[in-house]
Design a protein around this motif. Structure first.
Motif, PDB file in Angstrom:
ATOM      1  N   HIS A 262      70.352  23.033  43.988  1.00 11.43           N
ATOM      2  CA  HIS A 262      69.011  23.595  43.854  1.00 11.43           C
ATOM      3  C   HIS A 262      67.942  22.577  44.244  1.00 11.43           C
ATOM      4  O   HIS A 262      66.932  22.922  44.849  1.00 11.43           O
ATOM      5  N   SER A 263      68.203  21.311  43.919  1.00 15.84           N
ATOM      6  CA  SER A 263      67.198  20.300  44.245  1.00 15.84           C
ATOM      7  C   SER A 263      67.173  20.040  45.755  1.00 15.84           C
ATOM      8  O   SER A 263      66.200  19.496  46.273  1.00 15.84           O
ATOM      9  N   ALA A 264      68.242  20.438  46.468  1.00 21.32           N
ATOM     10  CA  ALA A 264      68.245  20.278  47.922  1.00 21.32           C
ATOM     11  C   ALA A 264      67.151  21.139  48.554  1.00 21.32           C
ATOM     12  O   ALA A 264      66.562  20.777  49.577  1.00 21.32           O
ATOM     13  N   LEU A 265      66.868  22.282  47.928  1.00 19.16           N
ATOM     14  CA  LEU A 265      65.792  23.146  48.430  1.00 19.16           C
ATOM     15  C   LEU A 265      64.450  22.425  48.328  1.00 19.16           C
ATOM     16  O   LEU A 265      63.612  22.488  49.229  1.00 19.16           O
ATOM     17  N   LEU A 266      64.289  21.715  47.212  1.00 16.16           N
ATOM     18  CA  LEU A 266      63.097  20.886  47.039  1.00 16.16           C
ATOM     19  C   LEU A 266      63.057  19.832  48.143  1.00 16.16           C
ATOM     20  O   LEU A 266      61.980  19.518  48.682  1.00 16.16           O
TER      21      LEU A 266
ATOM     22  N   LEU B  68      67.868  29.270  54.027  1.00 17.88           N
ATOM     23  CA  LEU B  68      68.061  28.131  53.124  1.00 17.88           C
ATOM     24  C   LEU B  68      68.864  28.545  51.903  1.00 17.88           C
ATOM     25  O   LEU B  68      69.736  27.836  51.427  1.00 17.88           O
ATOM     26  N   LEU B  69      68.550  29.726  51.378  1.00 16.64           N
ATOM     27  CA  LEU B  69      69.207  30.176  50.152  1.00 16.64           C
ATOM     28  C   LEU B  69      70.650  30.601  50.393  1.00 16.64           C
ATOM     29  O   LEU B  69      71.521  30.347  49.563  1.00 16.64           O
ATOM     30  N   PHE B  70      70.898  31.246  51.549  1.00 20.24           N
ATOM     31  CA  PHE B  70      72.231  31.805  51.764  1.00 20.24           C
ATOM     32  C   PHE B  70      72.951  31.228  52.979  1.00 20.24           C
ATOM     33  O   PHE B  70      74.024  31.686  53.343  1.00 20.24           O
ATOM     34  N   GLY B  71      72.346  30.243  53.636  1.00 26.46           N
ATOM     35  CA  GLY B  71      73.016  29.601  54.759  1.00 26.46           C
ATOM     36  C   GLY B  71      72.786  30.351  56.058  1.00 26.46           C
ATOM     37  O   GLY B  71      72.473  31.539  56.058  1.00 26.46           O
ATOM     38  N   ASP B  72      72.926  29.622  57.150  1.00 23.42           N
ATOM     39  CA  ASP B  72      72.744  30.261  58.447  1.00 23.42           C
ATOM     40  C   ASP B  72      73.740  29.656  59.412  1.00 23.42           C
ATOM     41  O   ASP B  72      73.394  28.947  60.345  1.00 23.42           O
ATOM     42  N   LEU B  73      74.983  29.931  59.134  1.00 25.77           N
ATOM     43  CA  LEU B  73      76.079  29.340  59.889  1.00 25.77           C
ATOM     44  C   LEU B  73      75.977  29.660  61.376  1.00 25.77           C
ATOM     45  O   LEU B  73      76.309  28.838  62.220  1.00 25.77           O
TER      46      LEU B  73
ATOM     47  N   LEU C 240      64.566  24.284  41.551  1.00 20.76           N
ATOM     48  CA  LEU C 240      64.596  25.495  42.377  1.00 20.76           C
ATOM     49  C   LEU C 240      63.202  26.109  42.444  1.00 20.76           C
ATOM     50  O   LEU C 240      62.697  26.444  43.524  1.00 20.76           O
ATOM     51  N   ALA C 241      62.543  26.246  41.286  1.00 18.93           N
ATOM     52  CA  ALA C 241      61.219  26.861  41.237  1.00 18.93           C
ATOM     53  C   ALA C 241      60.209  26.042  42.032  1.00 18.93           C
ATOM     54  O   ALA C 241      59.439  26.582  42.834  1.00 18.93           O
ATOM     55  N   LEU C 242      60.249  24.718  41.841  1.00 16.35           N
ATOM     56  CA  LEU C 242      59.297  23.861  42.550  1.00 16.35           C
ATOM     57  C   LEU C 242      59.519  23.944  44.061  1.00 16.35           C
ATOM     58  O   LEU C 242      58.559  24.022  44.842  1.00 16.35           O
ATOM     59  N   GLY C 243      60.792  23.949  44.461  1.00 14.51           N
ATOM     60  CA  GLY C 243      61.113  24.072  45.888  1.00 14.51           C
ATOM     61  C   GLY C 243      60.546  25.356  46.464  1.00 14.51           C
ATOM     62  O   GLY C 243      59.923  25.367  47.531  1.00 14.51           O
ATOM     63  N   LEU C 244      60.733  26.466  45.744  1.00 17.48           N
ATOM     64  CA  LEU C 244      60.255  27.777  46.214  1.00 17.48           C
ATOM     65  C   LEU C 244      58.730  27.787  46.316  1.00 17.48           C
ATOM     66  O   LEU C 244      58.159  28.310  47.274  1.00 17.48           O
ATOM     67  N   ILE C 245      58.050  27.205  45.307  1.00 21.77           N
ATOM     68  CA  ILE C 245      56.584  27.176  45.314  1.00 21.77           C
ATOM     69  C   ILE C 245      56.064  26.368  46.500  1.00 21.77           C
ATOM     70  O   ILE C 245      55.195  26.806  47.250  1.00 21.77           O
ATOM     71  N   LEU C 246      56.649  25.184  46.693  1.00 21.44           N
ATOM     72  CA  LEU C 246      56.196  24.330  47.788  1.00 21.44           C
ATOM     73  C   LEU C 246      56.383  25.021  49.137  1.00 21.44           C
ATOM     74  O   LEU C 246      55.517  24.953  50.013  1.00 21.44           O
ATOM     75  N   ILE C 247      57.524  25.698  49.290  1.00 27.32           N
ATOM     76  CA  ILE C 247      57.768  26.391  50.559  1.00 27.32           C
ATOM     77  C   ILE C 247      56.734  27.483  50.781  1.00 27.32           C
ATOM     78  O   ILE C 247      56.199  27.665  51.880  1.00 27.32           O
ATOM     79  N   SER C 248      56.389  28.197  49.714  1.00 25.30           N
ATOM     80  CA  SER C 248      55.422  29.291  49.860  1.00 25.30           C
ATOM     81  C   SER C 248      54.022  28.756  50.172  1.00 25.30           C
ATOM     82  O   SER C 248      53.191  29.467  50.714  1.00 25.30           O
ATOM     83  N   LEU C 249      53.767  27.495  49.827  1.00 27.25           N
ATOM     84  CA  LEU C 249      52.443  26.916  50.080  1.00 27.25           C
ATOM     85  C   LEU C 249      52.287  26.385  51.497  1.00 27.25           C
ATOM     86  O   LEU C 249      51.189  26.073  51.933  1.00 27.25           O
ATOM     87  N   LEU C 250      53.418  26.250  52.202  1.00 28.84           N
ATOM     88  CA  LEU C 250      53.342  25.704  53.561  1.00 28.84           C
ATOM     89  C   LEU C 250      52.472  26.604  54.432  1.00 28.84           C
ATOM     90  O   LEU C 250      52.585  27.824  54.384  1.00 28.84           O
ATOM     91  N   PRO C 251      51.555  26.004  55.245  1.00 31.54           N
ATOM     92  CA  PRO C 251      50.552  26.773  55.986  1.00 31.54           C
ATOM     93  C   PRO C 251      51.149  27.871  56.876  1.00 31.54           C
ATOM     94  O   PRO C 251      50.881  29.045  56.670  1.00 31.54           O
ATOM     95  N   ASP C 252      51.944  27.497  57.857  1.00 31.19           N
ATOM     96  CA  ASP C 252      52.581  28.558  58.619  1.00 31.19           C
ATOM     97  C   ASP C 252      54.057  28.579  58.248  1.00 31.19           C
ATOM     98  O   ASP C 252      54.634  27.572  57.856  1.00 31.19           O
ATOM     99  N   VAL C 253      54.642  29.716  58.358  1.00 28.52           N
ATOM    100  CA  VAL C 253      56.024  29.843  57.908  1.00 28.52           C
ATOM    101  C   VAL C 253      56.960  29.167  58.905  1.00 28.52           C
ATOM    102  O   VAL C 253      57.408  29.761  59.873  1.00 28.52           O
ATOM    103  N   ARG C 254      57.216  27.882  58.626  1.00 30.21           N
ATOM    104  CA  ARG C 254      58.117  27.160  59.519  1.00 30.21           C
ATOM    105  C   ARG C 254      59.525  27.124  58.923  1.00 30.21           C
ATOM    106  O   ARG C 254      60.438  26.577  59.510  1.00 30.21           O
TER     107      ARG C 254
END
Lengths: 250, 262
Positions: free
Chosen positions: B40-44, B114-119, B94-108
């Motif tokens: 979960h902290s990897a998302l952060l 990230l949550l389910f992988g993209d093999l 996990l929560a902090l990671g999700l919040i930070l991602i949502s705050l990013l200006p453009d969706v990069r």
């Protein structure tokens, strides 16, 4: 002299566990550490083993000190596939040495058995085998007969005694059960945070400090069993008298 | 075969090879919840990497590692049980990671991947990273194997017999953080622990030594990767979850195998 402790103090969370403890362990001598629950016996053993550092005081050890340790208990997750032999090989990789150690504690037949499947007494023997594997000159045994029935305890003590003689090593035995241990020990140390009294078993049992903790009734245990039992509780008859059927027990 | 499928296959095999042995340690040492917390902290790590504009591979491995050290420190202070500590840190990260991602200006950042992988989006340069790290992990595991087994069986016995327990367990944490950073690409943050635990638990029933279990776990993880990719290819399911459910199916089969054998 193998190891000397001088003025050891140790506290956990500001609560003193050991106060001004000094002792020395010698080659070829059996020292028994007794005391009530919470007296700091295991903490003292861990300081002797070098596993924890005292708050103050010194631990001086002989340069060639080699400790064999038999912990009070061990819990290995059942998901770890490990045989008794492999368990021993973690201490000494030689296959030959492991077989010999298992032989000398009488459980050679359990070499391939998963360690988690050993009974209480068998596990104690396996731990003892691992402790002697590296030819130690000091054996530290923390409550070595835990979970073993009374006759098994006696056999285990005898085994420890003869192994210690063979290895010519010093022994530190931690116990709360004084009846069985005392008969075979050279030096008894009675611990209750500090050392209450110490010396030969006969002397210690008469010490007021000892009587205060353990009561008057305790006498040195002497065993009147005139025969031995094997691991299954059957009588091993090497005496010239007949046993009744009822003599066989587990 | 198309390139992206080949890359996905190679990436999956590379990660599976190290997930097997590491997963065994997670099972033996009962570290499942610990693994979850690091994952979960990897998302952060991802969101911090984007914000600070550093290579994501670095932050994704570094944040779990810092988290692991913090956990060890807090556990030694001993004012909360490890279980509770893990619960707090895992979900806060996990929560902090999700919040930070949502705050990013453009969706990069693609949150779902990230949550389910993209093999299926693995690139050639990803492959280099995966195989480089996998080799390093294998080397470390190989060098420390006996000592790792020893501290798993009983850390005090190992210490008395001369093993440096702190060093070896820190190395295991480093390895765990590295494998989590890799496995994130395959199954994503939420399913990493599954990829570690399920193949190891399946292998338990088929092995008699720790080494056997490690190798069998690797092979089972690889089979799960192949099955998952096939599933994804033929019935168009998401790749990461397909790999995990394949591992689950293999585990159920191993239950039956035991019954047949006995």
């Amino acid at each position: 002299m193998l190891l000397t402790l001088n003025g050891i103090h140790k506290s956990f969370a500001e609560k003193p566990v050991l106060e001004d403890v000094s002792l020395s362990l010698k080659q070829g001598e059996i020292t028994t550490l007794i005391g009530p629950n919470g007296a700091g016996k295991s903490t003292l053993a861990k300081i002797i083993l070098g596993l924890i550092k005292p708050d103050s005081g010194t631990r001086l050890s002989n340069a060639d000190l080699n400790i064999g340790y038999m912990p009070q208990k061990i819990s290995i997750d059942p998901t770890l596939p490990i045989s008794t032999c492999r368990f021993l090989q973690l201490a000494n990789t030689s296959h030959q040495a492991c077989h010999e150690a298992l032989e000398s504690v009488g459980i050679r037949h359990l070499t391939k058995t998963p360690i988690q499947r050993l009974s209480g007494g068998e596990l104690q023997r396996a731990l003892l085998a691992r402790a002697i594997l590296r030819n130690p000159n000091l054996l530290v045994l923390d409550e070595p007969v835990q979970g073993v029935d009374v006759n098994g305890q006696n056999a285990l003590y005898k085994m420890i005694n003869s192994l210690a003689k063979t290895l010519n090593c010093g022994v530190l035995m931690v116990s709360h059960d004084l009846h069985l241990v005392m008969s075979a020990t050279d030096q008894v140390i009675c611990l209750n945070r500090h050392i209450c009294c110490e010396g030969h078993p006969e002397k210690v049992t008469q010490d007021p400090a000892f009587i205060n903790i353990f009561g008057q009734t305790t006498a040195i245990y002497s065993h009147h069993h005139d025969h031995d039992h094997n691991l299954h509780g059957e009588v091993l008859d090497d005496h010239n008298h007949q046993h009744g059927e009822s003599c066989n027990h587990d | 075969m198309t390139d992206f499928l080949l890359y996905a296959f190679l990436a999956g095999i590379g990660v599976a090879s190290v997930a097997g042995p590491l997963g065994c340690f997670v099972v033996w040492r009962r570290m499942a919840y610990f693994g979850d917390t690091l994952a979960h902290s990897a998302l952060l790590g991802v969101s911090l990497g984007v914000i600070l504009d550093v290579n994501l591979n670095i932050t994704v491995a570094a944040i779990p590692l810092i988290m692991a050290m913090g956990l060890v420190f807090l556990e030694q202070r001993g004012f909360l049980s490890l279980d509770t500590l893990l619960g707090i840190l895992s979900h806060s990260a996990l929560a902090l990671g999700l919040i930070l991602i949502s705050l990013l200006p453009d969706v990069r950042v693609d949150l779902i991947s990230l949550l389910f992988g993209d093999l299926l989006a693995v690139t050639q340069s990803d492959l280099w990273v995966i195989y480089g790290v996998a080799c390093a992990v294998m080397l470390l595991l190989g060098l420390l194997w006996q000592q790792l087994i020893n501290i798993t069986v009983d850390p005090e016995l190992a210490a008395v017999e001369g093993t440096n327990v702190t060093l070896v367990s820190t190395a295991l944490m480093l390895i765990t953080a590295l494998v989590i950073a890799l496995a994130m690409k395959v199954v994503g943050v939420l399913l990493i622990t599954a990829l570690l635990i399920i193949p190891a638990a399946t292998a338990r029933r088929l092995s008699h030594t720790p080494e056997q279990m490690a190798v069998v776990a690797s092979v089972i993880a690889m089979i799960a990767v192949v099955m998952g990719l096939a599933m994804s290819w033929y019935i168009d399911t998401p790749a990461g979850p397909s790999v995990v459910i394949s591992a689950g199916v293999l585990f159920s089969l191993s239950l039956g195998y035991r019954r047949l054998a006995s």
